[in-house]
Design an enzyme around this catalytic site. Structure first.
Site, PDB file in Angstrom:
ATOM      1  N   LYS A  51      -4.401 -67.340  25.791  1.00  0.00           N
ATOM      2  CA  LYS A  51      -4.949 -66.786  24.660  1.00  0.00           C
ATOM      3  C   LYS A  51      -5.554 -68.022  23.862  1.00  0.00           C
ATOM      4  O   LYS A  51      -5.082 -69.236  23.981  1.00  0.00           O
ATOM      5  CB  LYS A  51      -4.206 -65.960  23.650  1.00  0.00           C
ATOM      6  CG  LYS A  51      -3.607 -64.686  24.510  1.00  0.00           C
ATOM      7  CD  LYS A  51      -4.426 -63.484  24.347  1.00  0.00           C
ATOM      8  CE  LYS A  51      -4.256 -62.166  25.154  1.00  0.00           C
ATOM      9  NZ  LYS A  51      -3.301 -61.209  24.774  1.00  0.00           N
TER      10      LYS A  51
ATOM     11  N   ARG B 192       3.006 -60.326  30.161  1.00  0.00           N
ATOM     12  CA  ARG B 192       1.761 -60.227  30.794  1.00  0.00           C
ATOM     13  C   ARG B 192       1.087 -61.460  31.005  1.00  0.00           C
ATOM     14  O   ARG B 192       0.844 -62.186  30.008  1.00  0.00           O
ATOM     15  CB  ARG B 192       1.056 -59.343  30.030  1.00  0.00           C
ATOM     16  CG  ARG B 192      -0.227 -58.684  30.662  1.00  0.00           C
ATOM     17  CD  ARG B 192      -0.995 -57.811  29.794  1.00  0.00           C
ATOM     18  NE  ARG B 192      -2.325 -57.248  30.432  1.00  0.00           N
ATOM     19  CZ  ARG B 192      -3.414 -57.991  30.231  1.00  0.00           C
ATOM     20  NH1 ARG B 192      -3.528 -59.072  29.534  1.00  0.00           N
ATOM     21  NH2 ARG B 192      -4.452 -57.450  31.030  1.00  0.00           N
TER      22      ARG B 192
END
Length: 294
Positions: free
Chosen positions: A228, A270
């Site tokens: 991210k 994840r």
């Protein structure tokens, strides 16, 4: 830090969450994902990658056909179905672990369940499609509820919070109650604080640091921090706006974020790189579970 343990049993699947951290492998069947844009867009390549995620030790494979990166436009249900259903159908015959479908649309989730998926990962937390709860209730599958303000297109304009942790917690508590009203028992709910969804770099870091605060919701916690932008921004510039997925520093930063999240109470991570994450969580789980001995 002793975390809570949970057992999810449904259909032919069983997930033990707590002693050992589960790794969810990401399979993006999109032409424009932020981290591997277009790499696994074609069915055969996507299925082969799903098999590799399984071989690398994924406990769950998360298949998504719509990019949810900041400011992205929505994908039509028809296009999403065209992308993910053939992949799920083929993959379900080849792997024994549960397949989750990453979608906000009930029509996609319904067809995915029929094709062999057995978890719904709804970043909209039942807010974006009123029929999503009915699908989760009818198929009796685990449901992942994530915190996000607005939609992926608008979320990064909605980052002002009075009390970040409290507001995220309240949102998730409301989502759990909303699910319960629709006949989805608490025992099938997984919560996700939504790293990177409507949050600044600082806020993402704080959520990971205070993840243990979410244990009061009494549900397994999933964290998706892999590659991210908060990792890129924390490491400093020099990676470009959208760095290639293979930049080593980004992956090392991801593993650091995974380690921190697991130490602070995450049950499921994840991730894009399952093999690396499997090694990281194995060491962190061993440290976490090491008891005082003479």
């Amino acid at each position: 830090m002793d975390g809570k343990t949970y057992q999810l049993t449904w259909g032919t699947h069983r997930l033990e969450l707590g002693e050992r951290t589960c790794v969810m492998g990401i399979l993006n069947v999109t032409p424009d994902s932020f981290s591997d844009g277009g790499l696994f867009f074609h069915t055969d390549a996507a299925v082969a990658h799903g098999e590799k995620l399984f071989e690398d030790g994924a406990d769950i494979i998360d298949v998504g056909g719509e990019s949810t990166r900041p400011f992205s436009d929505p994908t039509s249900a028809e296009e999403e179905i065209r992308r993910v259903i053939p992949v799920i159908e083929n993959l379900a015959k080849r792997v024994s672990v549960p397949i989750s479908v990453d979608t906000t649309k009930a029509s996609v989730a319904r067809l995915a369940m029929d094709a062999g998926a057995s978890i719904i990962n709804d970043i909209g937390s039942l807010r974006l499609d009123p029929e999503m709860a009915d699908v989760a209730a009818r198929y009796q599958v685990p449901l992942i509820l994530m915190h996000m303000r607005g939609t992926p297109k608008t979320m990064q304009t909605l980052t002002a919070y009075d009390d970040l942790i409290e507001e995220v917690k309240t949102f998730l508590q409301d989502a759990i109650l909303r699910a319960a009203e629709k006949g989805i028992p608490k025992s099938r709910i997984i919560i996700d604080p939504g790293i990177g969804f409507g949050k600044t770099t600082e806020q993402n870091l704080r959520i990971i640091n205070q993840l243990h605060e979410f244990t009061t919701l009494d549900a397994p916690i999933l964290v998706g921090a892999s590659r991210k932008s908060f990792i890129r921004k924390t490491l400093g510039n020099g990676f470009g706006e959208e760095p290639g997925y293979a930049v080593p520093a980004i992956e090392i930063g991801t593993q650091a974020a995974i380690a921190a999240a697991v130490l602070h109470g995450a049950h499921i991570m994840r991730v894009h790189d399952v093999a690396a994450a499997r090694a990281t969580v194995k060491i962190i789980d061993a440290i976490k579970n090491a008891k005082n001995s003479h």
